[in-house]
Design an enzyme around this catalytic site. Structure first.
Site, PDB file in Angstrom:
ATOM      1  N   PRO A 137      47.676 -47.020  10.211  1.00  0.00           N
ATOM      2  CA  PRO A 137      46.265 -47.388  10.434  1.00  0.00           C
ATOM      3  C   PRO A 137      45.315 -46.530   9.599  1.00  0.00           C
ATOM      4  CG  PRO A 137      47.185 -46.285  12.375  1.00  0.00           C
ATOM      5  CD  PRO A 137      48.322 -46.503  11.417  1.00  0.00           C
TER       6      PRO A 137
ATOM      7  N   GLU B 240      53.468 -41.476  17.979  1.00  0.00           N
ATOM      8  CA  GLU B 240      52.171 -41.043  17.436  1.00  0.00           C
ATOM      9  C   GLU B 240      52.141 -41.100  15.913  1.00  0.00           C
ATOM     10  OE1 GLU B 240      49.360 -40.587  19.014  1.00  0.00           O
ATOM     11  OE2 GLU B 240      50.496 -41.133  20.803  1.00  0.00           O
TER      12      GLU B 240
ATOM     13  N   ARG C  22      53.994 -65.108  -0.415  1.00  0.00           N
ATOM     14  CA  ARG C  22      53.395 -66.425  -0.687  1.00  0.00           C
ATOM     15  C   ARG C  22      52.572 -66.442  -1.966  1.00  0.00           C
ATOM     16  NH1 ARG C  22      48.924 -68.066   1.407  1.00  0.00           N
ATOM     17  NH2 ARG C  22      49.793 -69.962   2.280  1.00  0.00           N
TER      18      ARG C  22
ATOM     19  N   ASP D  98      43.755 -71.026  -1.751  1.00  0.00           N
ATOM     20  CA  ASP D  98      43.532 -70.458  -0.423  1.00  0.00           C
ATOM     21  C   ASP D  98      42.286 -69.577  -0.428  1.00  0.00           C
ATOM     22  OD1 ASP D  98      45.581 -71.562   1.026  1.00  0.00           O
ATOM     23  OD2 ASP D  98      46.985 -69.916   0.664  1.00  0.00           O
TER      24      ASP D  98
HETATM   25  N1  SAM Z   1      48.568 -41.907  16.203  1.00  0.00           N
HETATM   26  C1  SAM Z   1      48.359 -42.848  15.145  1.00  0.00           C
HETATM   27  C2  SAM Z   1      46.875 -42.884  14.802  1.00  0.00           C
HETATM   28  O1  SAM Z   1      46.051 -42.679  15.679  1.00  0.00           O
HETATM   29  O2  SAM Z   1      46.542 -43.155  13.625  1.00  0.00           O
HETATM   30  C3  SAM Z   1      48.805 -44.240  15.547  1.00  0.00           C
HETATM   31  C4  SAM Z   1      50.299 -44.385  15.635  1.00  0.00           C
HETATM   32  S1  SAM Z   1      50.778 -46.026  16.009  1.00  0.00           S
HETATM   33  C5  SAM Z   1      50.851 -46.016  17.743  1.00  0.00           C
HETATM   34  C6  SAM Z   1      52.486 -46.059  15.560  1.00  0.00           C
HETATM   35  C7  SAM Z   1      52.785 -46.662  14.204  1.00  0.00           C
HETATM   36  O3  SAM Z   1      52.318 -47.998  14.153  1.00  0.00           O
HETATM   37  C8  SAM Z   1      52.168 -45.997  12.993  1.00  0.00           C
HETATM   38  O4  SAM Z   1      52.922 -44.874  12.593  1.00  0.00           O
HETATM   39  C9  SAM Z   1      52.163 -47.091  11.979  1.00  0.00           C
HETATM   40  O5  SAM Z   1      53.413 -47.170  11.304  1.00  0.00           O
HETATM   41  C10 SAM Z   1      52.005 -48.350  12.813  1.00  0.00           C
HETATM   42  N2  SAM Z   1      50.645 -48.916  12.814  1.00  0.00           N
HETATM   43  C11 SAM Z   1      49.801 -48.953  13.873  1.00  0.00           C
HETATM   44  N3  SAM Z   1      48.649 -49.553  13.561  1.00  0.00           N
HETATM   45  C12 SAM Z   1      48.745 -49.932  12.280  1.00  0.00           C
HETATM   46  C13 SAM Z   1      47.859 -50.601  11.389  1.00  0.00           C
HETATM   47  N4  SAM Z   1      46.645 -50.982  11.747  1.00  0.00           N
HETATM   48  N5  SAM Z   1      48.294 -50.839  10.128  1.00  0.00           N
HETATM   49  C14 SAM Z   1      49.520 -50.444   9.733  1.00  0.00           C
HETATM   50  N6  SAM Z   1      50.400 -49.790  10.539  1.00  0.00           N
HETATM   51  C15 SAM Z   1      50.022 -49.543  11.790  1.00  0.00           C
END
Ligand code: SAM
Length: 214
Positions: free
Chosen positions: A87, A114, A152, A167
């Site tokens: 994220p 996490e 795609r 698209d």
């Molecule tokens: N503690 C992290 C933070 O606050 O940024 C969030 C961890 S999340 C619960 C667990 C995993 O989900 C991350 O390590 C990532 O690989 C994935 N993930 C969660 N949200 C994502 C997003 N919006 N885009 C890409 N990967 C995501």
């Protein structure tokens, strides 16, 4: 194009690869997809892949060793960039997906808990991609989102009948959002299809559609 997906839930996404457009591209061989179970690489006697965070705080953090070893093994087969789904990464766009499609492959690393120990990210990851400004429980869905949108847009994918050329966000639409679609019946619950789409005049239809772009 080759996708290697590193996860602790390697079976989670099989179904997605068997159905629809992506299923067809897998069958055609446009893409090859391999899932790797990070846990198998753990040298811990209980195959642990997570631990409590140094400094305290909620949740668990994925340990660096299994991920490091998994990435090194996969890199022997896939020379593309190592992408951490996060994220905190750069938010995925159409043009980013086009650029990613120029690689012969990519390695998609999925976090859980996490997240992942920063040291292995610093050592091994070439880019971090987010699929949006919200947090999911794992990187598996984000990895499939990257795989889908990159696939795609590949030159060999889709074919004319389903072309991605027109698209939303495409060059042909000047990066704009697509016009609305209508199909049979002509009238549904008292609402008719716009008249212009029924008159067979393609110049008028094109002009109407161009006007609808947002
Ligand atoms: N503690 C992290 C933070 O606050 O940024 C969030 C961890 S999340 C619960 C667990 C995993 O989900 C991350 O390590 C990532 O690989 C994935 N993930 C969660 N949200 C994502 C997003 N919006 N885009 C890409 N990967 C995501």
């Amino acid at each position: 194009m080759r996708f290697d997906i590193l996860t602790i839930f390697p079976k989670m996404m099989y179904g997605y690869l068997r159905e629809g457009v992506i299923g067809r591209e897998v069958t055609k061989g446009t893409i090859e997809v391999y899932f790797h179970d990070i846990r198998k690489y753990s040298t811990d006697k209980h195959k642990k892949v997570d631990h409590t965070p140094f400094g305290g705080g909620a949740g668990m953090v994925m340990t660096p060793q299994p991920i490091y070893d998994c990435i090194q093994a996969v890199k022997k087969k896939n020379k593309g960039p190592v992408v951490y789904m996060s994220p905190k990464g750069k938010v995925l766009t159409h043009s980013m997906a086009q650029r990613l499609g120029r690689y012969d492959g990519m390695i998609l690393l999925c976090g859980r808990y996490e997240g992942i120990d920063q040291r292995v990210l610093d050592m091994c990851v070439d880019m971090e991609i987010s699929i949006g400004k919200y947090v999911l429980s794992g990187g598996e869905l984000p990895a499939m989102v990257v795989l889908d949108t990159v696939t795609r847009l590949l030159p060999d994918a889709l074919g004319n009948e389903n072309s991605a050329e027109e698209d939303s966000f495409s060059e042909k639409l000047n990066g704009k959002k697509e016009y609305p679609h209508y199909t049979k019946p002509r009238e549904f619950m008292g609402i008719s299809v716009p008249e212009v789409l029924l008159n067979g005049n393609h110049a008028e239809i094109d002009a109407w559609r161009r006007k609808q772009l947002k």
